[in-house]
Scaffold this motif. Structure first.
Motif, short mmCIF file in Angstrom:
data_model
loop_
_atom_site.label_atom_id
_atom_site.label_comp_id
_atom_site.label_asym_id
_atom_site.label_seq_id
_atom_site.Cartn_x
_atom_site.Cartn_y
_atom_site.Cartn_z
N VAL A 136 12.73 37.43 129.52
CA VAL A 136 13.67 37.16 130.72
C VAL A 136 13.38 35.63 130.69
CG1 VAL A 136 14.02 37.28 133.08
CG2 VAL A 136 12.72 39.31 131.76
N THR A 137 14.70 35.10 130.50
CA THR A 137 14.69 33.52 130.61
C THR A 137 15.17 32.94 131.66
OG1 THR A 137 15.07 33.50 127.97
CG2 THR A 137 15.64 31.60 129.34
N ALA A 138 14.68 32.22 132.33
CA ALA A 138 14.93 31.67 133.87
C ALA A 138 15.66 30.42 133.57
CB ALA A 138 13.70 31.45 134.61
N VAL A 139 16.26 29.94 134.60
CA VAL A 139 17.05 28.73 134.57
C VAL A 139 16.08 27.58 134.35
CG1 VAL A 139 18.31 27.00 135.96
CG2 VAL A 139 18.61 29.45 136.17
N GLY A 140 16.31 26.73 133.25
CA GLY A 140 15.50 25.91 132.75
C GLY A 140 14.51 26.20 131.44
N ASP A 141 15.00 27.26 131.06
CA ASP A 141 14.47 27.63 129.74
C ASP A 141 12.97 28.21 129.85
OD1 ASP A 141 16.84 27.70 128.46
OD2 ASP A 141 16.56 25.48 127.61
N ARG A 142 12.67 28.48 130.76
CA ARG A 142 10.88 29.02 130.77
C ARG A 142 11.32 30.48 130.96
NH1 ARG A 142 6.97 26.26 131.72
NH2 ARG A 142 5.86 27.72 132.75
N SER A 143 10.69 31.09 130.06
CA SER A 143 10.69 32.57 129.60
C SER A 143 9.48 33.35 130.17
CB SER A 143 10.87 32.70 128.20
OG SER A 143 12.05 32.28 127.72
N ARG A 144 9.53 34.58 130.47
CA ARG A 144 8.60 35.51 130.58
C ARG A 144 8.82 36.84 129.86
NH1 ARG A 144 10.10 31.94 134.48
NH2 ARG A 144 8.48 31.83 136.27
N VAL A 145 7.76 36.87 128.75
CA VAL A 145 7.95 38.34 127.97
C VAL A 145 7.15 39.39 128.64
CG1 VAL A 145 7.47 38.99 125.45
CG2 VAL A 145 8.26 36.45 126.13
N LEU A 146 7.72 40.62 128.77
CA LEU A 146 7.10 41.62 129.23
C LEU A 146 6.89 42.81 128.36
CD1 LEU A 146 9.05 41.57 132.70
CD2 LEU A 146 6.85 40.68 132.12
N GLY A 147 5.76 43.02 127.92
CA GLY A 147 5.39 44.22 126.98
C GLY A 147 5.82 45.44 127.56
N THR A 148 6.65 46.31 127.01
CA THR A 148 6.79 47.64 127.63
C THR A 148 7.05 48.81 126.63
OG1 THR A 148 8.57 48.48 128.92
CG2 THR A 148 9.35 46.87 127.70
N GLU A 149 6.90 49.79 127.15
CA GLU A 149 7.00 51.10 126.42
C GLU A 149 8.62 51.64 126.75
OE1 GLU A 149 4.15 53.87 127.56
OE2 GLU A 149 2.66 52.69 126.75
N HIS A 150 9.22 50.89 127.52
CA HIS A 150 10.53 51.07 127.92
C HIS A 150 11.45 50.39 127.81
CE1 HIS A 150 8.84 55.26 128.85
NE2 HIS A 150 7.96 54.70 129.53
N PRO A 151 11.83 49.30 126.81
CA PRO A 151 12.42 48.21 126.82
C PRO A 151 13.88 48.47 127.36
CG PRO A 151 12.29 48.84 124.66
CD PRO A 151 11.39 49.71 125.51
N GLU A 152 14.52 49.13 126.65
CA GLU A 152 16.11 49.44 127.22
C GLU A 152 16.15 49.63 128.82
OE1 GLU A 152 18.45 48.66 125.60
OE2 GLU A 152 17.39 48.48 123.54
N GLU A 153 15.24 50.65 129.36
CA GLU A 153 15.33 50.68 130.85
C GLU A 153 14.87 49.50 131.69
OE1 GLU A 153 13.81 52.54 128.40
OE2 GLU A 153 13.89 54.81 128.91
N LEU A 154 13.85 48.67 131.37
CA LEU A 154 13.68 47.65 131.92
C LEU A 154 14.80 46.40 131.97
CD1 LEU A 154 11.73 45.78 133.47
CD2 LEU A 154 10.50 45.34 131.34
N SER A 155 15.32 46.52 130.82
CA SER A 155 16.42 45.27 130.50
C SER A 155 17.54 45.96 131.56
CB SER A 155 16.83 45.43 129.26
OG SER A 155 17.99 44.65 129.02
N THR A 156 17.84 47.18 131.49
CA THR A 156 18.96 47.78 132.36
C THR A 156 18.72 47.63 133.74
OG1 THR A 156 19.74 49.25 130.58
CG2 THR A 156 20.22 49.93 132.89
#
Length: 167
Positions: A136-156
């Motif tokens: 998840v990239t925020a305004v200002g190009d700072r990112s959060r990377v969230l490890g998940t077993e359900h990447p498509e569901e989290l993204s959606t």
């Protein structure tokens, strides 16, 4: 407006982390049993700063052991923000109004610099293992990377919450 697809996931860390946490607590008990009588019995010789340092060290080691035993990461998406918790601490709190991009990626532990909550440059990582993640990239190009077993569901869920918030 209510998010169409709320998301909540709890990931349990590796078993070795729980063993390390338990061993840390055993170590703490042994060191405390040895050092406390000496420090208390000779408080005038040891000094207040040394006793204060021992007390602070005790609580830091206790916290490390308990974190190892609990070894839980929780990722939640609400109507207004994304939260990442390394139980019991909330380590990521990102308002949806600051989200610029969302993408599903593959991540390695080496890229993150380890497991758990990591800071590496302009990125924050919250993961237990290599594999699927959502950046998840925020305004200002700072990112959060969230490890998940359900990447498509989290993204959606994030994209749905963003759409609902902007309507």
């Amino acid at each position: 407006m209510r998010s169409a697809e709320p998301f909540r996931e709890t990931l349990i860390g590796p078993r070795w982390l729980a063993v390390a946490g338990a061993l840390t607590l055993v170590f703490l008990v042994v060191v405390t049993a040895i050092s406390a009588p000496v420090a208390i019995g000779r408080a005038d010789e040891v000094g207040a700063w040394t006793i204060a340092l021992l007390v602070v060290g005790f609580f830091l080691i206790l916290a490390a052991g308990l974190l190892g035993i609990t070894r839980r990461i929780t990722i939640a998406v609400s109507d207004t923000h994304i939260d990442g918790r390394l139980t019991p601490f909330r380590v990521i709190h990102l308002p949806l109004s600051e989200v610029d991009r969302v993408e599903v990626i593959e991540i390695t532990v080496t890229q993150a610099g380890g497991v758990g909550w990591r800071l590496a440059g302009s990125e924050q990582f919250l993961l237990w293992s290599a594999g699927a993640a959502v950046r998840v990239t925020a305004v200002g190009d700072r990112s959060r990377v969230l490890g998940t077993e359900h990447p498509e569901e989290l993204s959606t869920a994030i994209l749905s919450a963003l759409r609902a918030m902007r309507e």
